[in-house]
Design a protein around this motif. Sequence first.
Motif, PDB file in Angstrom:
ATOM      1  N   GLU A  86      55.754  52.396  26.371  1.00 34.83           N
ATOM      2  CA  GLU A  86      56.148  51.252  25.629  1.00 34.83           C
ATOM      3  C   GLU A  86      56.895  51.644  24.404  1.00 34.83           C
ATOM      4  O   GLU A  86      57.884  50.874  23.935  1.00 34.83           O
ATOM      5  N   SER A  87      56.238  52.756  23.922  1.00 33.86           N
ATOM      6  CA  SER A  87      57.110  52.951  22.466  1.00 33.86           C
ATOM      7  C   SER A  87      58.389  53.798  22.513  1.00 33.86           C
ATOM      8  O   SER A  87      59.369  53.799  21.916  1.00 33.86           O
ATOM      9  N   LEU A  88      58.523  54.664  23.611  1.00 27.88           N
ATOM     10  CA  LEU A  88      59.771  55.611  23.723  1.00 27.88           C
ATOM     11  C   LEU A  88      60.179  55.263  24.928  1.00 27.88           C
ATOM     12  O   LEU A  88      61.752  55.655  24.906  1.00 27.88           O
ATOM     13  N   GLY A  89      60.001  54.527  25.744  1.00 24.34           N
ATOM     14  CA  GLY A  89      60.746  54.065  26.955  1.00 24.34           C
ATOM     15  C   GLY A  89      61.224  55.047  27.950  1.00 24.34           C
ATOM     16  O   GLY A  89      62.014  54.820  28.647  1.00 24.34           O
ATOM     17  N   CYS A  90      60.489  56.117  27.845  1.00 21.30           N
ATOM     18  CA  CYS A  90      60.948  57.178  28.821  1.00 21.30           C
ATOM     19  C   CYS A  90      59.674  57.313  29.954  1.00 21.30           C
ATOM     20  O   CYS A  90      58.537  57.090  29.558  1.00 21.30           O
ATOM     21  N   GLU A  91      59.846  57.858  31.003  1.00 22.61           N
ATOM     22  CA  GLU A  91      58.810  57.933  32.198  1.00 22.61           C
ATOM     23  C   GLU A  91      57.728  58.789  31.675  1.00 22.61           C
ATOM     24  O   GLU A  91      58.094  59.807  31.029  1.00 22.61           O
ATOM     25  N   VAL A  92      56.559  58.642  31.790  1.00 26.39           N
ATOM     26  CA  VAL A  92      55.376  59.118  31.372  1.00 26.39           C
ATOM     27  C   VAL A  92      54.597  59.586  32.739  1.00 26.39           C
ATOM     28  O   VAL A  92      54.426  58.392  33.295  1.00 26.39           O
ATOM     29  N   ARG A  93      54.001  60.612  32.628  1.00 20.24           N
ATOM     30  CA  ARG A  93      53.161  60.942  33.957  1.00 20.24           C
ATOM     31  C   ARG A  93      51.829  61.716  33.018  1.00 20.24           C
ATOM     32  O   ARG A  93      51.961  62.405  32.183  1.00 20.24           O
ATOM     33  N   CYS A  94      50.803  61.647  33.822  1.00 25.58           N
ATOM     34  CA  CYS A  94      49.631  62.204  33.393  1.00 25.58           C
ATOM     35  C   CYS A  94      48.609  62.319  34.454  1.00 25.58           C
ATOM     36  O   CYS A  94      48.877  61.830  35.701  1.00 25.58           O
ATOM     37  N   ASN A  95      47.649  63.194  34.331  1.00 22.17           N
ATOM     38  CA  ASN A  95      46.565  63.408  35.374  1.00 22.17           C
ATOM     39  C   ASN A  95      45.914  61.896  35.612  1.00 22.17           C
ATOM     40  O   ASN A  95      45.625  61.044  34.850  1.00 22.17           O
ATOM     41  N   PHE A  96      45.672  61.705  37.039  1.00 25.28           N
ATOM     42  CA  PHE A  96      45.126  60.246  37.382  1.00 25.28           C
ATOM     43  C   PHE A  96      43.870  60.243  36.827  1.00 25.28           C
ATOM     44  O   PHE A  96      43.432  59.058  36.455  1.00 25.28           O
ATOM     45  N   GLN A  97      42.739  61.008  36.946  1.00 27.85           N
ATOM     46  CA  GLN A  97      41.677  61.065  36.648  1.00 27.85           C
ATOM     47  C   GLN A  97      40.935  61.487  35.230  1.00 27.85           C
ATOM     48  O   GLN A  97      39.845  61.454  34.960  1.00 27.85           O
ATOM     49  N   GLY A  98      41.830  62.090  34.488  1.00 22.74           N
ATOM     50  CA  GLY A  98      41.369  62.975  33.444  1.00 22.74           C
ATOM     51  C   GLY A  98      40.712  64.288  34.030  1.00 22.74           C
ATOM     52  O   GLY A  98      40.361  64.266  35.011  1.00 22.74           O
ATOM     53  N   TRP A  99      40.946  65.235  33.106  1.00 23.93           N
ATOM     54  CA  TRP A  99      40.391  66.617  33.541  1.00 23.93           C
ATOM     55  C   TRP A  99      38.873  66.582  33.431  1.00 23.93           C
ATOM     56  O   TRP A  99      38.128  66.402  32.717  1.00 23.93           O
ATOM     57  N   GLU A 100      38.078  67.060  34.557  1.00 19.11           N
ATOM     58  CA  GLU A 100      36.565  67.504  34.575  1.00 19.11           C
ATOM     59  C   GLU A 100      36.581  68.828  35.229  1.00 19.11           C
ATOM     60  O   GLU A 100      37.023  69.069  36.316  1.00 19.11           O
ATOM     61  N   GLU A 101      35.740  69.517  34.725  1.00 24.48           N
ATOM     62  CA  GLU A 101      35.630  70.946  34.988  1.00 24.48           C
ATOM     63  C   GLU A 101      35.046  70.878  36.430  1.00 24.48           C
ATOM     64  O   GLU A 101      35.576  71.722  37.290  1.00 24.48           O
ATOM     65  N   GLU A 102      34.043  70.159  36.566  1.00 25.48           N
ATOM     66  CA  GLU A 102      33.552  70.162  37.951  1.00 25.48           C
ATOM     67  C   GLU A 102      33.954  69.188  38.840  1.00 25.48           C
ATOM     68  O   GLU A 102      33.473  68.841  40.096  1.00 25.48           O
ATOM     69  N   GLY A 103      34.968  68.330  38.531  1.00 29.32           N
ATOM     70  CA  GLY A 103      35.505  67.368  39.348  1.00 29.32           C
ATOM     71  C   GLY A 103      35.962  67.753  40.603  1.00 29.32           C
ATOM     72  O   GLY A 103      36.414  68.872  40.861  1.00 29.32           O
ATOM     73  N   ASN A 104      36.078  66.677  41.590  1.00 32.06           N
ATOM     74  CA  ASN A 104      36.579  66.904  42.828  1.00 32.06           C
ATOM     75  C   ASN A 104      37.893  66.146  43.071  1.00 32.06           C
ATOM     76  O   ASN A 104      38.479  65.945  44.180  1.00 32.06           O
ATOM     77  N   GLN A 105      38.707  65.904  42.010  1.00 26.87           N
ATOM     78  CA  GLN A 105      39.945  65.113  42.029  1.00 26.87           C
ATOM     79  C   GLN A 105      40.944  66.103  42.674  1.00 26.87           C
ATOM     80  O   GLN A 105      40.986  67.232  42.534  1.00 26.87           O
ATOM     81  N   ASP A 106      41.887  65.442  43.554  1.00 24.19           N
ATOM     82  CA  ASP A 106      43.032  65.996  43.874  1.00 24.19           C
ATOM     83  C   ASP A 106      44.110  66.395  42.739  1.00 24.19           C
ATOM     84  O   ASP A 106      44.434  65.727  41.838  1.00 24.19           O
ATOM     85  N   PRO A 107      44.440  68.192  42.468  1.00 23.27           N
ATOM     86  CA  PRO A 107      45.151  68.353  41.309  1.00 23.27           C
ATOM     87  C   PRO A 107      46.457  67.555  41.567  1.00 23.27           C
ATOM     88  O   PRO A 107      47.134  67.923  40.461  1.00 23.27           O
ATOM     89  N   ASP A 108      47.017  67.192  42.462  1.00 24.05           N
ATOM     90  CA  ASP A 108      48.140  66.746  42.617  1.00 24.05           C
ATOM     91  C   ASP A 108      48.264  65.290  42.418  1.00 24.05           C
ATOM     92  O   ASP A 108      49.364  64.811  42.542  1.00 24.05           O
ATOM     93  N   GLN A 109      47.236  64.595  42.202  1.00 28.13           N
ATOM     94  CA  GLN A 109      46.968  63.188  41.854  1.00 28.13           C
ATOM     95  C   GLN A 109      47.443  62.920  40.627  1.00 28.13           C
ATOM     96  O   GLN A 109      46.691  63.326  39.686  1.00 28.13           O
ATOM     97  N   TRP A 110      48.491  62.094  40.286  1.00 23.36           N
ATOM     98  CA  TRP A 110      48.967  61.898  39.035  1.00 23.36           C
ATOM     99  C   TRP A 110      49.025  60.325  38.794  1.00 23.36           C
ATOM    100  O   TRP A 110      49.302  59.584  39.766  1.00 23.36           O
ATOM    101  N   TRP A 111      49.410  60.042  37.606  1.00 23.97           N
ATOM    102  CA  TRP A 111      49.699  58.574  37.283  1.00 23.97           C
ATOM    103  C   TRP A 111      51.148  58.428  36.650  1.00 23.97           C
ATOM    104  O   TRP A 111      51.501  59.540  35.942  1.00 23.97           O
ATOM    105  N   ARG A 112      52.092  57.573  37.107  1.00 26.60           N
ATOM    106  CA  ARG A 112      53.507  57.445  36.561  1.00 26.60           C
ATOM    107  C   ARG A 112      53.842  56.128  36.291  1.00 26.60           C
ATOM    108  O   ARG A 112      53.315  55.289  36.634  1.00 26.60           O
TER     109      ARG A 112
END
Length: 124
Positions: A86-112
């Motif tokens: 909203e502030s910068l108007g450029c595409e932003v990407r981040c990890n979909f679930q946040g980082w968890e040491e023991e997590g089972n998330q897909d490392p390629d799953q992101w939020w855009r």
Amino acid sequence: MQSDIEIYVLSCPTEKIITWFEEEFSLIKKSTPSKLCTKVTINSNGHDIDVTILEKAAGKRFTSIWFESDKTPWENDISCAKQVFESLGCEVRCNFQGWEEEGNQDPDQWWRINKDEEGPFIWN
């Protein structure tokens, strides 16, 4: 609350990011350890937060913004990404679930977030 927050911005100059920090927070200090890396300390709600801005962190066009604190004003990476978009108007990407040491998330799953859409996607 996450231990830290990291987002990636597409084709967004570091100086534009610094200007946003100056407008949104109190900018305490700024240094440039290398050509591609800028470190700043901002103050948010009485907490000093160290931030590393690293150009070309993911390919040539993505800059990483890493808030090295659990005292950021955001609950998670996605809420930070929404405000930055909203502030910068450029595409932003981040990890979909946040980082968890023991997590089972897909490392390629992101939020855009960009002007056309917002949602999960595979970044590989």
